[in-house]
Scaffold this motif. Sequence first.
Motif, short mmCIF file in Angstrom:
data_model
loop_
_atom_site.label_atom_id
_atom_site.label_comp_id
_atom_site.label_asym_id
_atom_site.label_seq_id
_atom_site.Cartn_x
_atom_site.Cartn_y
_atom_site.Cartn_z
N VAL A 93 0.87 -1.17 0.00
CA VAL A 93 0.00 0.00 0.00
C VAL A 93 0.91 1.23 0.00
O VAL A 93 1.81 1.33 0.84
N TYR A 94 0.68 2.11 -0.93
CA TYR A 94 1.50 3.31 -1.07
C TYR A 94 0.75 4.51 -0.51
O TYR A 94 -0.44 4.71 -0.82
N TYR A 95 1.46 5.29 0.30
CA TYR A 95 0.89 6.46 0.95
C TYR A 95 1.67 7.72 0.56
O TYR A 95 2.90 7.69 0.53
N CYS A 96 0.97 8.79 0.33
CA CYS A 96 1.65 10.08 0.23
C CYS A 96 1.51 10.80 1.57
O CYS A 96 0.57 10.53 2.34
N ALA A 97 2.46 11.68 1.83
CA ALA A 97 2.46 12.39 3.11
C ALA A 97 3.08 13.76 2.94
O ALA A 97 3.96 13.97 2.10
N SER A 98 2.62 14.69 3.77
CA SER A 98 3.09 16.06 3.75
C SER A 98 3.89 16.33 5.03
O SER A 98 3.46 15.96 6.13
N ALA A 99 5.04 16.97 4.86
CA ALA A 99 5.91 17.23 6.01
C ALA A 99 5.22 18.14 7.03
O ALA A 99 4.35 18.94 6.68
N ARG A 100 5.63 18.02 8.28
CA ARG A 100 5.05 18.83 9.35
C ARG A 100 5.46 20.29 9.23
O ARG A 100 4.69 21.19 9.55
N THR A 101 6.69 20.51 8.75
CA THR A 101 7.27 21.86 8.77
C THR A 101 7.51 22.37 7.36
O THR A 101 8.16 21.68 6.57
N PRO A 102 7.03 23.57 7.03
CA PRO A 102 7.34 24.14 5.72
C PRO A 102 8.77 24.66 5.71
O PRO A 102 9.12 25.54 6.49
N MET A 103 9.59 24.07 4.84
CA MET A 103 11.00 24.44 4.81
C MET A 103 11.56 24.12 3.44
O MET A 103 11.44 22.99 2.97
N SER A 104 12.20 25.10 2.81
CA SER A 104 12.74 24.88 1.48
C SER A 104 13.92 23.91 1.54
O SER A 104 14.64 23.85 2.55
N ASN A 105 14.10 23.14 0.46
CA ASN A 105 15.22 22.20 0.32
C ASN A 105 15.27 21.15 1.43
O ASN A 105 16.32 20.59 1.70
N TYR A 106 14.16 20.87 2.02
CA TYR A 106 14.06 19.93 3.16
C TYR A 106 13.64 18.58 2.61
O TYR A 106 12.68 18.47 1.87
N LEU A 107 14.36 17.53 3.01
CA LEU A 107 14.05 16.18 2.58
C LEU A 107 13.88 15.28 3.81
O LEU A 107 14.79 14.51 4.15
N PRO A 108 12.76 15.37 4.47
CA PRO A 108 12.53 14.54 5.66
C PRO A 108 12.41 13.07 5.29
O PRO A 108 11.79 12.72 4.28
N LYS A 109 12.99 12.22 6.13
CA LYS A 109 13.06 10.80 5.79
C LYS A 109 12.38 9.89 6.81
O LYS A 109 12.31 8.67 6.58
N ASN A 110 11.91 10.44 7.91
CA ASN A 110 11.26 9.63 8.94
C ASN A 110 9.76 9.86 8.95
O ASN A 110 9.28 10.96 8.69
N THR A 111 9.02 8.81 9.29
CA THR A 111 7.56 8.95 9.31
C THR A 111 7.12 10.03 10.30
O THR A 111 6.14 10.73 10.05
N ASP A 112 7.87 10.21 11.38
CA ASP A 112 7.51 11.23 12.37
C ASP A 112 7.66 12.65 11.84
O ASP A 112 7.15 13.60 12.45
N ASP A 113 8.37 12.82 10.75
CA ASP A 113 8.55 14.14 10.15
C ASP A 113 7.33 14.58 9.35
O ASP A 113 7.28 15.71 8.86
N TYR A 114 6.38 13.68 9.19
CA TYR A 114 5.21 13.96 8.36
C TYR A 114 3.96 14.04 9.23
O TYR A 114 3.75 13.21 10.11
N GLY A 115 3.15 15.05 8.93
CA GLY A 115 1.99 15.28 9.78
C GLY A 115 0.66 14.95 9.15
O GLY A 115 -0.35 14.82 9.85
N VAL A 116 0.65 14.82 7.83
CA VAL A 116 -0.61 14.54 7.13
C VAL A 116 -0.36 13.38 6.17
O VAL A 116 0.63 13.39 5.43
N TRP A 117 -1.28 12.43 6.18
CA TRP A 117 -1.16 11.22 5.36
C TRP A 117 -2.42 11.00 4.55
O TRP A 117 -3.53 11.32 5.00
#
Length: 127
Positions: A93-117
Motif C-alpha cells: 500500500v502506497y501512501y503520500c504524506a506532507s511534512a510537518r514543517t514548511p521548509m525549502s530544500n528539506y528532505l525529511p526521511k522519517n515517518t515522524d517528520d510527516y503530519g498529514v497522510w
Amino acid sequence: QVQLVESGGGLVQAGGSLRLSCAASGRAFGAYSMGWFRQAPGKERELVAVISPAGTRRYYTDSVKGRFTISRDNNKNTLYLQMDSLEPEDAAVYYCASARTPMSNYLPKNTDDYGVWGQGTQVTVSS
C-alpha cells in the motif's frame, strides 16, 4: 483541514509501470516537502521517495533508484510517483504524506517528520 487523496494503484505484471497521484487540498501545497511511503503486509512503513517544496531536490531509497521518479506540480497541488520496471517486491500500500514543517530544500526521511497522510492506494505486482 489538509487532505491528501492518492490514486493510480492497481495490478500490474512484473516489468510494468504505474503512475500514482496524490491530490492535496487545504493548505499551501507548494510550501511543504512531500513523500511517498509504502507498507507491505507484516512490514513496517518505509520511505520510498521525497521531494522538496519547489521540486529541486529529491531522495530515493536504494531499492527504487533508477526505476521510480517522484515529481510534483504545485500549480495543480498534486504529487506524482512514476514507477517503472516494477518488481513483485514493490507490492504494497502506497501512501503520500506532507511534512510537518514548511521548509525549502528539506528532505525529511522519517515517518515522524510527516503530519498529514493519505488513505493509501494498493499496488499489486504479479510475477
